[in-house]
Design an enzyme around this catalytic site. Structure first.
Site, PDB file in Angstrom:
ATOM      1  N   ASP A  83       0.857  -1.182   0.000  1.00 38.99           N
ATOM      2  CA  ASP A  83       0.000   0.000   0.000  1.00 38.99           C
ATOM      3  C   ASP A  83       0.895   1.234   0.000  1.00 38.99           C
ATOM      4  O   ASP A  83       2.098   1.154   0.250  1.00 38.99           O
ATOM      5  CB  ASP A  83      -0.899  -0.024   1.233  1.00 38.99           C
ATOM      6  CG  ASP A  83      -2.033   1.002   1.141  1.00 38.99           C
ATOM      7  OD1 ASP A  83      -2.249   1.536   0.044  1.00 38.99           O
ATOM      8  OD2 ASP A  83      -2.667   1.256   2.169  1.00 38.99           O
ATOM      9  N   ASP A 121      -2.405  -3.551   6.454  1.00 35.85           N
ATOM     10  CA  ASP A 121      -2.572  -3.203   7.865  1.00 35.85           C
ATOM     11  C   ASP A 121      -3.309  -4.269   8.658  1.00 35.85           C
ATOM     12  O   ASP A 121      -3.510  -4.135   9.859  1.00 35.85           O
ATOM     13  CB  ASP A 121      -3.290  -1.863   8.021  1.00 35.85           C
ATOM     14  CG  ASP A 121      -4.699  -1.878   7.414  1.00 35.85           C
ATOM     15  OD1 ASP A 121      -5.201  -2.978   7.094  1.00 35.85           O
ATOM     16  OD2 ASP A 121      -5.287  -0.799   7.269  1.00 35.85           O
ATOM     17  N   ASP A 154      -7.286  -5.020   4.823  1.00 35.29           N
ATOM     18  CA  ASP A 154      -6.533  -5.848   3.893  1.00 35.29           C
ATOM     19  C   ASP A 154      -6.571  -7.328   4.252  1.00 35.29           C
ATOM     20  O   ASP A 154      -5.890  -8.123   3.613  1.00 35.29           O
ATOM     21  CB  ASP A 154      -5.069  -5.379   3.862  1.00 35.29           C
ATOM     22  CG  ASP A 154      -4.935  -3.972   3.290  1.00 35.29           C
ATOM     23  OD1 ASP A 154      -5.729  -3.627   2.406  1.00 35.29           O
ATOM     24  OD2 ASP A 154      -4.061  -3.221   3.744  1.00 35.29           O
TER      25      ASP A 154
END
Length: 796
Positions: free
Chosen positions: A485, A684, A688
């Site tokens: 990310d 995280d 996710d």
């Protein structure tokens, strides 16, 4: 009476129900004098802060009332017991220690003993500072058997060095002396070997102890017959002094096996050093600030959630807590692996085990006992030690047929020597069979993988890389693509407001006020940046009504009767608002790596706010390292394409997927799988989670606040790409180490067994002595462990 013995976190350990529902006697500990008190309906008691305390006399009760906090914290043998504290129970509980096998971690027992599969002594799941009883026992047996081996070797081989002792005392007397020396060693010192060998046969799990018991037992039994019933042997097996014996071989084998076991046990203890170091991070005492302002040192296990603690300069933080007062820098390197101290002030969270560098802090305990980050780290490392890597399956399949095969080879060697060997053929046959049984012990094969995993898990924990299981570590070594990310991973995760554009007759302050009012209640990093930007301009924020968050698009609500929306292009399309006329302006912002969001007022475009999240200083170097380690890096972000490409271009990222919703990340993982890639996903651990679970390896980007992410195989406490680099290096080093260990073990047995069987005798006249076979067998296990311990020094 005023007792609460059924309270769910009563003060003391109790042995029965106070109402008489059990034949046992309920006992407690007087917190003043420490005496054991039998709890009945007439027992003196006092409630204090939700706890019930019992007393042996009025004097102790009166003393308690003068300073209850003193005795509630430190009185009696057990001290106070709280929910969540170790040992807090209303019923007798067995010690929580668990034992497991280092070679077969699926074996878990409540008490020490031997593994029913391989016969090895069980060890505690969590390394203990207590003395290893097996090591002490085996060391004693090693010295005794070694002392016995010396005169036996002198009696049988002294002539080789100019000491014909056997000729001096006579063969018959020498044989009886050998018997007298060897028998106690066989019956006492070697007793654990025979016990485990018998157990392996009873469990139908032949293992190294089966071979050792057969080899040593065969040598000793043969020697007994040769000593006391020599007439059973043909004349060609007799010399001038009688039939040859193998007492010295049996005793030397036992001594050498003990040497190997002692070295192995010591080395195995070193594999738990990393966990011991983690356990030692937490101080044994904590300084509690009492309600009256006084401060007292209490044992760490007596601290409970909500306690106010003092942390002085140089002290370790005792538990996870929130700073209530003070300012200091905290050394978190032992938890995260990051060497730079972190500034902490009022409201910040601190982690147990980290070190307070300079200022004095007052902190409020938020997690204690097993709930602390440090305890979770230790549990994850211990869990990794108990897990099995897929590569271990190959060793298991070989081991399942290894021992029966070795026994068969020993029988074939014995028969071959009896039928084809030179005289005395029987002596040669026994030597060859015993050598095969001893040298082929599969201990090194069984230890090859778990010992490497154990060492690697501890090394990773020291660097802020937590391994959930061995499979995740092996898969991490094999992945070729990693998805990351942007926010909080590549960037600092603390965006700042950079631009405000206003349209129509609105001012920039008005546009910012509308945007900030909508985002006031949000905890999203971008929302916080907008609100903080408005406050820095001293803009008063009105209240937003009818607030609604639209997943992946933005937010909307009502302010002073007007409809306001804030979001991306998809949000504007949802509201049928045309943004094409300002796309050029937005592209310029996006090319700078900024995230631009539209502000709409009553269905019309009102302005744009832009936020930038600075890239972490470590990111560019970490991406270069990932490329050097053979990984392709893909950035998956909810940002628009232009902003994402601007960030990716500056960092050298291989591929960009922009405008990605959480559920799209799982689809991306599946797409890459379909194309034949092995994928690691860093996230995280919340939104996710589906993608983390779908990936070959899920990597949770932690912050030290929560390490128990179920969907992730690896958790990084540092929270940036440097942790991924460390995880990749550790995984590659571990897999390489395991392959080396397996090669050593397989190659050793492949070469050792034929030599022991005597295949070189016809060509070179070499027949391996059983004593040499025993030394080689012991050294094979030590070499595997020594190689695994090199992982403690691997550079991450």
């Amino acid at each position: 009476m005023s007792n609460k013995t059924d309270h769910h976190h009563d003060h003391q350990h109790h042995d029965a129900d106070p109402e008489g529902h059990s034949d046992k006697v309920l006992k407690a500990v007087d917190p003043v004098c420490g005496m054991s008190v039998e709890v009945t309906q007439d027992t003196l008691s006092k409630d204090q802060e939700g706890e019930t305390y019992y007393f042996c006399s009025d004097r102790c009760l009166t003393q308690f009332k003068t300073d209850p906090w003193l005795y509630a914290f430190s009185g009696g043998a057990d001290g106070r017991m709280h929910e969540g504290a170790p040992g807090a129970s209303t019923t007798p509980v067995a010690p929580g220690t668990k034992w497991t096998c280092p070679m077969h971690p699926e074996i878990i027992r409540d008490e020490p003993g031997s593994c029913p599969i391989c016969g090895m002594a069980l060890e505690t799941v969590l390394p203990s500072d207590e003395q290893n009883e097996e090591l002490t026992d085996f060391t004693r047996r090693m010295w005794v058997s070694s002392a016995a081996a010396v005169p036996l070797v002198v009696l049988t081989m002294g002539e080789l060095v100019g000491l014909p002792v056997r000729d001096w005392v006579g063969h018959q007397l020498a044989t009886y002396v050998e018997f007298l020396i060897a028998t106690p060693i066989i019956l006492w010192a070697a007793q654990p070997f025979f016990a485990r060998g018998v157990e392996s046969i009873r469990n139908r799990s032949p293992n190294m102890w089966t071979l050792i018991a057969l080899g040593v037992g065969a040598a000793y039994v043969y020697s007994l017959f040769a000593t006391f019933l020599p007439n059973l042997f043909p004349d060609q097996y007799k010399t001038e002094g009688g039939v040859g014996t193998y007492y010295e071989a049996a005793v030397v084998i036992i001594a050498l096996v003990f040497v190997g076991q002692v070295l192995e046990l010591r080395a195995r203890e070193r594999t738990g050093d990393a966990i011991r170091a983690l356990l030692d991070l937490a101080p044994k005492m904590a300084r509690v600030i009492l309600p009256d302002g006084l401060e007292r040192d209490v044992p760490l296990e007596q601290v409970v959630v909500g306690d106010l603690l003092r942390v002085r300069p140089g002290d370790s933080i005792p538990v996870d807590a929130t700073v209530i007062e003070g300012h200091s820098s905290i050394d978190e390197s032992m938890i995260t692996g990051e060497p730079v101290p972190v500034e902490k002030t009022e409201g910040d969270r601190v982690t147990g085990g980290t070190i307070n560098k300079n200022g004095s802090l007052a902190v409020r305990a938020t997690q204690v006992g097993a709930d602390t980050v440090l305890s979770q780290i230790v549990e994850m490392v211990a869990g990794a030690r108990r897990s099995r890597a897929p590569i271990q399956g190959r060793a298991d399949r070989v081991s399942s047929v290894f021992v029966p095969t070795v026994v068969l080879i020993a029988i074939v060697a014995f028969v071959s020597w009896v039928v084809l060997g030179p005289e005395p053929a029987l002596a040669f046959a026994i030597a060859a069979a015993v050598s095969v049984l001893i040298i082929a012990c599969p201990c090194a094969l069984g230890l090859a993988t778990p010992i490497s995993i154990t060492t690697a898990a501890g090394r990773g924990a020291q660097a802020g890389v937590l391994i959930k299981d061995a499979e995740a570590l092996e898969r991490m070594a094999r992945v070729d693509t990693i998805i990351v990310d942007k926010t909080g991973t590549l960037t600092l995760g603390k965006p700042e407001l950079t631009n405000v554009l206003a349209f129509s007759d609105l001012t920039s302050d008005t546009v910012l006020k509308l945007a900030a009012a909508l985002e006031l209640g949000s905890e999203h990093p971008l929302a916080e940046a907008i609100v903080e930007g408005a406050r820095s301009r001293e803009i008063t924020l009105p209240k937003a009504d009818s607030f609604e968050a639209v997943t992946g698009k933005g937010v909307q609500g009502a302010i002073a009767g007007q409809t306001v929306a804030l979001g991306n292009t998809a949000m504007m399309q949802l509201l049928s608002i045309d943004t094409s006329r300002i796309e050029d302006s937005l592209d310029a912002l996006r090319m700078e790596g900024k995230t631009a969001m539209f502000v709409a007022l009553d269905g019309a475009l009102a302005g744009v706010v832009a936020v930038a999240d600075p890239i972490k200083p470590t990111t560019a170097g970490a991406i270069r390292d990932l490329h050097d380690l053979g990984l392709k890096v893909i950035m998956a972000t909810g940002d628009n394409q232009r902003t994402a490409e601007a960030v990716a271009g500056s960092l050298g990222i291989d591929d960009v997927r922009a405008g990605v919703l959480p559920e799209d990340k799982k689809a991306l993982v599946e797409e890459l799988h379909a194309r034949g890639h092995r994928v690691a996903m860093a996230g995280d651990g919340v939104n996710d989670a589906p993608a983390l679970a779908a990936a070959d390896v899920g990597i949770a980007m932690g912050t030290g606040a929560d390490v128990a992410v179920e969907s992730a195989g690896i958790t990084l406490l540092g929270g940036d790409l440097v942790g991924i680099v460390r995880a990749r290096k550790l995984a590659k080093a571990t897999l390489r180490n395991i392959k080396q260990n397996l090669f050593f073990a397989f190659a050793y047995n492949a070469a050792g067994v034929p030599i022991a069987a005597g295949v070189l005798y016809p060509l070179l006249g070499i027949l391996l002595s059983p004593m040499i076979a025993a030394a080689a067998m012991s050294l094979s296990s030590v070499s595997v462990i020594s190689n695994a311990l090199r992982l403690r020094r691997v550079k991450l």
